[in-house]
Design a protein around this motif. Structure first.
Motif, PDB file in Angstrom:
ATOM      1  N   PRO A  40       0.794  -1.232   0.000  1.00  0.00           N
ATOM      2  CA  PRO A  40       0.000   0.000   0.000  1.00  0.00           C
ATOM      3  C   PRO A  40       0.825   1.282   0.000  1.00  0.00           C
ATOM      4  O   PRO A  40       0.451   2.272  -0.645  1.00  0.00           O
ATOM      5  N   GLU A  41       1.962   1.278   0.684  1.00  0.00           N
ATOM      6  CA  GLU A  41       2.759   2.507   0.774  1.00  0.00           C
ATOM      7  C   GLU A  41       3.416   2.886  -0.555  1.00  0.00           C
ATOM      8  O   GLU A  41       3.885   4.016  -0.718  1.00  0.00           O
ATOM      9  N   GLN A  44       0.028   5.794  -4.722  1.00  0.00           N
ATOM     10  CA  GLN A  44      -0.608   7.075  -4.408  1.00  0.00           C
ATOM     11  C   GLN A  44      -1.916   7.155  -5.203  1.00  0.00           C
ATOM     12  O   GLN A  44      -1.915   6.948  -6.421  1.00  0.00           O
ATOM     13  N   ARG A  77      -8.050  -2.876  -2.661  1.00  0.00           N
ATOM     14  CA  ARG A  77      -7.237  -2.910  -1.445  1.00  0.00           C
ATOM     15  C   ARG A  77      -7.723  -4.037  -0.566  1.00  0.00           C
ATOM     16  O   ARG A  77      -8.929  -4.254  -0.441  1.00  0.00           O
ATOM     17  N   THR A  87      -2.333  -3.427  -2.335  1.00  0.00           N
ATOM     18  CA  THR A  87      -3.104  -2.558  -3.214  1.00  0.00           C
ATOM     19  C   THR A  87      -2.803  -3.016  -4.627  1.00  0.00           C
ATOM     20  O   THR A  87      -1.637  -3.152  -5.007  1.00  0.00           O
TER      21      THR A  87
END
Length: 112
Positions: A40-41, A44, A77, A87
């Motif tokens: 996920p990180e 964007q 997600r 994600t």
């Protein structure tokens, strides 16, 4: 790499994937998506006018997000019910010329 929904409301950015996946589970085959998976990180997600809406089914561990204006499925997600945070970006939103050059992995999600 950056992709967007048809109307441009939702933009999703992440590093260029080395491959995309086609899953044959009941929802992925209906969406016709080619997924690129990320922590996920690394992703964007930006909204111009409205936030995405999402759909869950079955075990409710995955949230399939779509633009509320044009309806394009942009990403999914996993949520807190899932052991792994993922994600996935729908790479069908990318330019077809680029997508044609990326290796494809087939996932037999229908057998799960």
């Amino acid at each position: 790499m950056r992709v967007s929904c048809h109307c441009g409301n939702v933009t999703v950015s992440a590093p260029e994937p080395e491959q995309v996946a086609i899953c044959n589970c009941s929802i992925c085959r209906r969406y016709g998506a080619r997924w690129a998976y990320y922590p996920p990180e690394a992703v964007q997600i930006r909204f111009d006018r409205k936030r995405t809406e999402f759909y869950q089914w079955g075990d409710r561990m995955v949230e399939f997000h779509r633009c509320p204006e044009c309806g394009c499925v942009t990403h999914y997600r996993t949520n807190q019910r899932c052991d792994t945070a993922v994600t996935a970006i729908n790479m069908r939103l990318a330019e077809p010329e680029w997508l044609a050059t990326v290796p494809v992995r087939h996932i037999d999600g229908a057998s799960y």
